[in-house]
Design an enzyme around this catalytic site. Structure first.
Site, short mmCIF file in Angstrom:
data_model
loop_
_atom_site.label_atom_id
_atom_site.label_comp_id
_atom_site.label_asym_id
_atom_site.label_seq_id
_atom_site.Cartn_x
_atom_site.Cartn_y
_atom_site.Cartn_z
N ARG A 56 -46.44 0.55 -78.78
CA ARG A 56 -46.05 -0.20 -79.99
C ARG A 56 -45.36 0.74 -80.99
NH1 ARG A 56 -47.70 -2.75 -76.94
NH2 ARG A 56 -45.47 -3.09 -76.79
N GLN A 87 -49.27 -8.77 -92.56
CA GLN A 87 -50.20 -8.67 -91.44
C GLN A 87 -49.66 -7.65 -90.42
OE1 GLN A 87 -51.76 -12.89 -90.29
NE2 GLN A 87 -49.76 -13.19 -91.25
N ASP A 90 -46.16 -2.55 -88.53
CA ASP A 90 -44.95 -1.70 -88.56
C ASP A 90 -44.65 -1.29 -90.00
OD1 ASP A 90 -43.31 -4.79 -88.16
OD2 ASP A 90 -42.97 -3.54 -89.92
N HIS A 105 -53.76 -5.53 -91.57
CA HIS A 105 -54.24 -5.25 -90.21
C HIS A 105 -54.00 -3.82 -89.77
CE1 HIS A 105 -54.04 -9.85 -89.47
NE2 HIS A 105 -55.13 -9.49 -90.11
N THR A 172 -45.26 -16.29 -89.93
CA THR A 172 -46.64 -16.17 -89.45
C THR A 172 -47.10 -17.54 -88.96
OG1 THR A 172 -48.94 -15.63 -90.00
CG2 THR A 172 -47.57 -16.47 -91.80
N1 APR Z 1 -38.01 -15.37 -88.11
C1 APR Z 1 -39.11 -15.90 -88.74
N2 APR Z 1 -40.23 -16.31 -88.09
C2 APR Z 1 -40.23 -16.15 -86.74
C3 APR Z 1 -39.14 -15.61 -86.01
C4 APR Z 1 -38.00 -15.20 -86.76
N3 APR Z 1 -36.92 -14.69 -86.16
N4 APR Z 1 -39.48 -15.60 -84.68
C5 APR Z 1 -40.73 -16.10 -84.60
N5 APR Z 1 -41.17 -16.45 -85.82
C6 APR Z 1 -42.46 -17.03 -86.21
C7 APR Z 1 -43.12 -17.91 -85.18
O1 APR Z 1 -42.63 -19.25 -85.30
C8 APR Z 1 -44.59 -17.81 -85.60
O2 APR Z 1 -44.91 -18.78 -86.60
O3 APR Z 1 -43.36 -15.95 -86.41
C9 APR Z 1 -44.69 -16.41 -86.20
C10 APR Z 1 -45.38 -15.43 -85.28
O4 APR Z 1 -46.73 -15.82 -85.15
P1 APR Z 1 -47.73 -14.81 -84.43
O5 APR Z 1 -47.09 -14.28 -83.19
O6 APR Z 1 -49.05 -15.50 -84.35
O7 APR Z 1 -47.83 -13.59 -85.44
P2 APR Z 1 -48.73 -13.49 -86.76
O8 APR Z 1 -48.87 -14.80 -87.43
O9 APR Z 1 -48.17 -12.36 -87.56
O10 APR Z 1 -50.16 -13.03 -86.15
C11 APR Z 1 -51.16 -12.69 -87.08
O11 APR Z 1 -52.52 -11.93 -85.21
O12 APR Z 1 -52.74 -10.75 -83.26
C12 APR Z 1 -52.96 -10.71 -84.61
O13 APR Z 1 -53.08 -8.74 -85.85
C13 APR Z 1 -52.17 -9.59 -85.23
O14 APR Z 1 -51.21 -9.51 -87.44
C14 APR Z 1 -51.29 -10.29 -86.25
C15 APR Z 1 -52.01 -11.60 -86.50
#
Ligand code: APR
Length: 233
Positions: A56, A87, A90, A105, A172
């Protein structure tokens, strides 16, 4: 001066080439959380955890901040009361020029003492060598909040969110608590802008949220310009 709070997830870094977690090609589709992101995983197979976060970290060092990170940093420069809570592990917000970012996180560019969750040391380069020790004598581990562990800066994040006049949420899925509950700490009068091409579950909050169904690099810059114009003029 109006206080803006920006709250981001993996989606804000997706266009910088860093994987999200729950999209179809997300990290948790390729790796099992219980193998690399729990305290039990660390105790059972620390080298696998170190290898996962080394990979990562390599990706993060190779990535560049995108137009959304740059716009969010500009918002903070133009409106100094702006706070950024992420969250993400990076450092792309910081590399875009953002200051005092609250990482809920953890941070991939740091390691932490096994004994003290907030006793961190910076890590130069991408590679942690398992077995190196913190000055307090305990083993060093990735500075990542594993599933099931406490979120040390959550109270500070809630205090910041509770003082927001405007909240901007970017990328998110609102799947992980307590972080996802942060939007519930925004005051009644505080409008919430949500930039995400997907359709996260807003539940009872749907009527308070303006959903900009765009990718971060498309939706965030014009929203930032709009907020700067509204607040500065
Ligand atoms: N621009 C904006 N949003 C986007 C894009 C983009 N180009 N591509 C994807 N997304 C959105 C998706 O639609 C989704 O709603 O980003 C979100 C990603 O969701 P997750 O993968 O669940 O990530 P996140 O919400 O940050 O996860 C929260 O989960 O695993 C743990 O610690 C980890 O901090 C993380 C936490």
């Amino acid at each position: 001066m109006k206080r803006i709070v920006v709250f981001t997830g993996a989606g804000v870094s997706a266009e910088s080439g860093l994987g999200t977690f729950r999209d179809s090609d997300g990290l948790w589709e390729k790796y099992r959380i219980e193998d690399v992101c729990t305290h039990e995983a660390w105790l059972r197979n620390p080298q696998l955890c170190v290898d996962f976060y080394n990979a990562r970290r390599k990706d993060t060092l190779a990535a560049q901040p995108n137009a959304a990170h740059i716009a969010i940093a500009k918002l903070q420069q133009e409106l100094p009361g702006t706070r950024i809570i992420t969250q993400n592990i990076d450092d792309l917000h910081e590399r875009a020029g953002a200051k005092d970012v609250v990482h809920l996180h953890g941070e991939i560019t740091k390691l932490r003492s096994e004994r003290n969750e907030t006793a961190t040391v910076p890590l130069k380069g991408w590679e942690q060598h398992y077995g190196d020790r913190h000055p307090d004598g305990s083993l060093l581990r990735p500075y990542i909040v594993f599933f099931g562990e406490g979120v040390p800066y959550f109270d500070e994040a809630c205090r910041i969110a509770s003082q927001a006049d405007i909240m901007v949420v970017v990328g998110t899925s609102l799947n992980v608590y307590p972080a996802a509950s942060l939007i519930h700490y925004a005051p009644e009068h505080c409008p919430i802008y949500f930039v995400d091409p997907g359709k996260p579950e807003f539940g009872m909050w749907a009527d308070r949220i303006t959903h900009i169904r765009e990718k971060a690099t498309v939706g965030v810059p014009p929203l930032v310009e709009q907020l700067i114009a509204e607040i500065k003029n």
